[in-house]
Every structure is written in C-alpha cells, then in structure tokens.
Design an enzyme around this catalytic site. Structure first.
Site, PDB file in Angstrom:
ATOM      1  N   HIS A 136     -56.104 -59.128  65.615  1.00 30.58           N
ATOM      2  CA  HIS A 136     -56.883 -58.022  65.059  1.00 30.58           C
ATOM      3  C   HIS A 136     -57.500 -58.438  63.717  1.00 30.58           C
ATOM      4  O   HIS A 136     -56.867 -59.176  62.950  1.00 30.58           O
ATOM      5  CB  HIS A 136     -55.982 -56.797  64.834  1.00 30.58           C
ATOM      6  CG  HIS A 136     -55.282 -56.319  66.062  1.00 30.58           C
ATOM      7  ND1 HIS A 136     -53.984 -56.683  66.379  1.00 30.58           N
ATOM      8  CD2 HIS A 136     -55.711 -55.532  67.074  1.00 30.58           C
ATOM      9  CE1 HIS A 136     -53.641 -56.118  67.529  1.00 30.58           C
ATOM     10  NE2 HIS A 136     -54.668 -55.423  67.978  1.00 30.58           N
ATOM     11  N   HIS A 144     -53.736 -54.403  57.942  1.00 28.76           N
ATOM     12  CA  HIS A 144     -54.648 -53.259  58.132  1.00 28.76           C
ATOM     13  C   HIS A 144     -54.560 -52.254  56.980  1.00 28.76           C
ATOM     14  O   HIS A 144     -55.371 -51.321  56.922  1.00 28.76           O
ATOM     15  CB  HIS A 144     -54.347 -52.518  59.438  1.00 28.76           C
ATOM     16  CG  HIS A 144     -54.579 -53.336  60.667  1.00 28.76           C
ATOM     17  ND1 HIS A 144     -55.774 -53.972  60.915  1.00 28.76           N
ATOM     18  CD2 HIS A 144     -53.763 -53.636  61.714  1.00 28.76           C
ATOM     19  CE1 HIS A 144     -55.689 -54.632  62.075  1.00 28.76           C
ATOM     20  NE2 HIS A 144     -54.477 -54.442  62.570  1.00 28.76           N
TER      21      HIS A 144
END
Ligand SMILES: [Zn+2]
Length: 308
Positions: free
Chosen positions: A165, A126
C-alpha cells in the site's frame, strides 16, 4: 556489529476485532521464524519504551496526540476509522510502536548496533499528521526520521517503503521536506488511491500494476530508487517494512517472493554502506499471510544482520 530487535509484549494486546487481519499472531509468526531459522540468536533484544509526547509532537500536532489518548477506551472497542480500532491496550501498543522507532534510531546512531528491526504493531505509514487511517495510529517511521533529524542532528534521511500500500501518511508528513527522501513501490490503483497525483520532488513513488512481481520490483529499484538515493546520499536508511506485496498475501495482488525481500534489502544495504555507515532502521508495517510474513521478514533481517 550485531543487530538489534525491538519489540514489546504490549503490542500483542492491541486487537481490533476477532477477524481483523492486523492481528497479534503477525508478531508471533515473526518470532516463530526467528527461532526456526536460527536468526534470532544473532539479534540483541530490547523492550520498546513508550514514546513521549515530545517525540510524537515532532510528527503529529499535540492536539492529535491528546485526542488519541482521550479516545482510548477503558473497556470494549472504539473505531477511529472503518479499519482502525482501539481496545484498552491499543494506546500502550501505539506508544510502544513509536517508542521502538526512537530506541532503534538511538541504538544505531550511538553506534551500538549497525541496524535495528522493530517488530511492532500497530503499523504506521497510513497515519497522517492529524488523522489515523488504515490500521495506523502514529506514524512510526516518521517518528524515527524526525528523531534522527532533530535529536541526532542528521541532515538527510531516506525512508524506503516496500509495503503493497502507498505510505500516504508518510508522504503527507514529509512532502517537500528536503531532509527526507521517500522511495516507495505500491500496487496502483489500490488503497489508499494516492501517490501518483503530482508527488513532491522528494517523493520517488513507483506505482505497480496488479500482478507485478520481482521483475517489476527490480526495475523500480534500479531505475528510480537507486539513482535518486545516490544523489541524495542518506545518512540513515529507514524501512517501512511491509510484507503484504508477497504472492501469498491475499490483501493485495502483487507477486513478490521471499527472495525479493532479500534482494531489495541487499540493494538498500549497499546504499547504506556507501553513504550512511551501514546504518539501517526497519519498522514493521503490513503483511497478513502469516507464513509469508515470517519468512519474508527473516530474509530482510538476515541481510541487515549480514547472514547472507
Ligand atoms: Zn500494507
């Protein structure tokens, strides 16, 4: 050829709060399963070095690297975003995690090992070019890919992200980069709510609805990932290896089983053997149900080592 296992004790000292799911016990769970399964005896262990500013600056602006160094607290905890914090050991851990990526690439491209798994934290996928996010500070797989391209002169690197994710940071760094192909699956709609909005030509993102399991994974891999990878012919396969799509993991709502991680690794190992001399580097990302994390990581590592 044997496989390498890269980790460091500093990665156990990074803590973001008593109840934070991204916790040191995640690495211990993998170590426990390495012993219980007997797989650990087939691995050669290495301590992760600290990444240098030069290695990080291939991915992140130097101003960002300096800002992270300056943010590191001498005591207590500071927050970089609502989910991502630093304690006095976090900077060292983040530098070790990115340094593990560099060492793993060196070991594999110098033909000392055919594959390397990095059991490190904080995770990285991320982390955007200039922004920490979602438990991530430096983008470890991006550091690995750029090191392979710029230090070792590779032309084509594939990043395979099977974390639940979307790896928005990795996409931010490599979108439109013709030397990198990124193939990912992720639950959608779900944090970080990206990956479906007009991705670049080198991004092969497959959003999966909540409740999807091994069957949907197989469809995504065989119908989307593998044709793209065959055309791309990667010289190195890098995994963003998150295990939070497991059915036992409460972080999200996909339904993968231990054996799905074996299957997906087998598919990518075959790609690596056809095009990349079998070379694979894997970096730990998510995975928060400790039992499922340990068992799934072992399934993944066993295939890389050639034990199945
Ligand atoms: Zn995740």
């Amino acid at each position: 050829m044997p496989a390498a296992f890269v980790t460091h004790a500093d990665c156990l000292k990074h803590e973001m709060g008593a109840h934070h799911p991204e916790r040191p016990a995640r690495l211990t769970a993998i170590e426990d399963q390495l012993i219980a399964s007997g797989v650990g005896q087939h691995l050669t262990r290495f301590d992760a070095p600290l990444a240098t500013d030069e290695q990080l600056a291939r991915v992140h602006p130097l101003d960002y690297v300096r800002a992270i160094r300056d943010a590191a607290p001498r005591s207590g905890t500071i927050h970089l975003d609502p989910d991502t914090a630093m304690n006095p050991f976090s900077l060292q851990a983040a530098l070790r995690a990115a340094g593990a990526a560099v060492l793993a690439v060196d070991l594999v491209l110098q033909k000392k090992f055919s594959s390397a798994f990095c059991a490190v934290r904080p995770p990285g996928h991320h982390a955007c070019r200039a922004r920490p996010m979602g438990f991530c500070i430096f983008n470890n797989v991006a550091v690995a890919a750029r090191h392979a391209l710029e230090q070792h002169g590779l032309e084509r690197v594939a990043i395979i992200d099977f974390d639940v994710h979307h790896g928005n940071g990795t996409e931010d760094i490599f979108e439109g980069d013709e030397k990198v192909l990124m193939a990912s699956i992720f639950q959608h709609p779900f944090y970080p709510y990206s990956g479906t909005d007009n991705p670049a030509d080198n991004m092969f993102n497959v959003p999966l609805a909540a409740g999807s399991g091994g069957r949907e994974l197989r469809e995504a891999v065989t119908q989307v990932w593998l044709p793209a990878l065959e055309e791309f012919r990667p010289e190195l396969v890098i995994f963003s290896a998150g295990f939070d799509a497991h059915a036992e993991d409460d972080m999200a709502m996909l339904r993968f089983a231990d054996t799905d991680y074996r299957w997906v690794t087998e598919q990518l190992k075959a790609v690596a053997e056809r095009h990349a001399q079998g070379r694979m580097v894997s970096m730990l990302e998510g995975g928060y149900a400790l039992g499922a994390l340990g068992r799934s990581a072992i399934q993944h590592i066993k295939v890389m080592v050639g034990l199945t």
